[in-house]
Design a protein around this motif. Sequence first.
Motif, mmCIF file in Angstrom:
data_model
loop_
_atom_site.group_PDB
_atom_site.id
_atom_site.type_symbol
_atom_site.label_atom_id
_atom_site.label_comp_id
_atom_site.label_asym_id
_atom_site.label_seq_id
_atom_site.Cartn_x
_atom_site.Cartn_y
_atom_site.Cartn_z
ATOM 1 N N THR A 188 -1.440 -3.097 0.201
ATOM 2 C CA THR A 188 -2.123 -4.348 -0.099
ATOM 3 C C THR A 188 -2.869 -4.878 1.121
ATOM 4 N N ARG A 191 -3.692 -7.949 -2.308
ATOM 5 C CA ARG A 191 -4.288 -7.151 -3.388
ATOM 6 C C ARG A 191 -4.715 -5.788 -2.858
ATOM 7 N N HIS A 217 -1.235 -7.301 -7.471
ATOM 8 C CA HIS A 217 -1.161 -8.020 -6.201
ATOM 9 C C HIS A 217 0.285 -8.422 -5.967
#
Length: 117
Positions: free
Chosen positions: A40, A45, A7
């Motif tokens: 992401t 994430r 992340h």
Amino acid sequence: MGKLSTHVLDVTQGKPGAGVKLALYVIKGNEKVLLKNAVTNSDGRCDAPLLQGDEFVTGRYELVFGAGDYFAGQGVELPAPRFVDEVVIAFGIADAAQNYHVPLVVSPWSYSTYRGS
């Protein structure tokens, strides 16, 4: 079996790094082999583990994050050339039975990582 995840945390704005492009490579000898491209999500994430199951094996890997493009897209004024542009994290997976979490904590001027689980 373990898995690989990541992340991105944007410490400049104190929020997850949403929309950061990244690439995962496996290192075989002197060759880098692209395994996956990802972006992401709103939580900084990836929606799924980068590697898991039979894909998750011991070896040397690199994650390459498009941090400079992310900050430019956020409207951050950056010098030319950018001080932090592509962030390359080279790491090893020694035990495929464990989880490896490789986060990126980043600003236009610095970055760090650690091994999470």
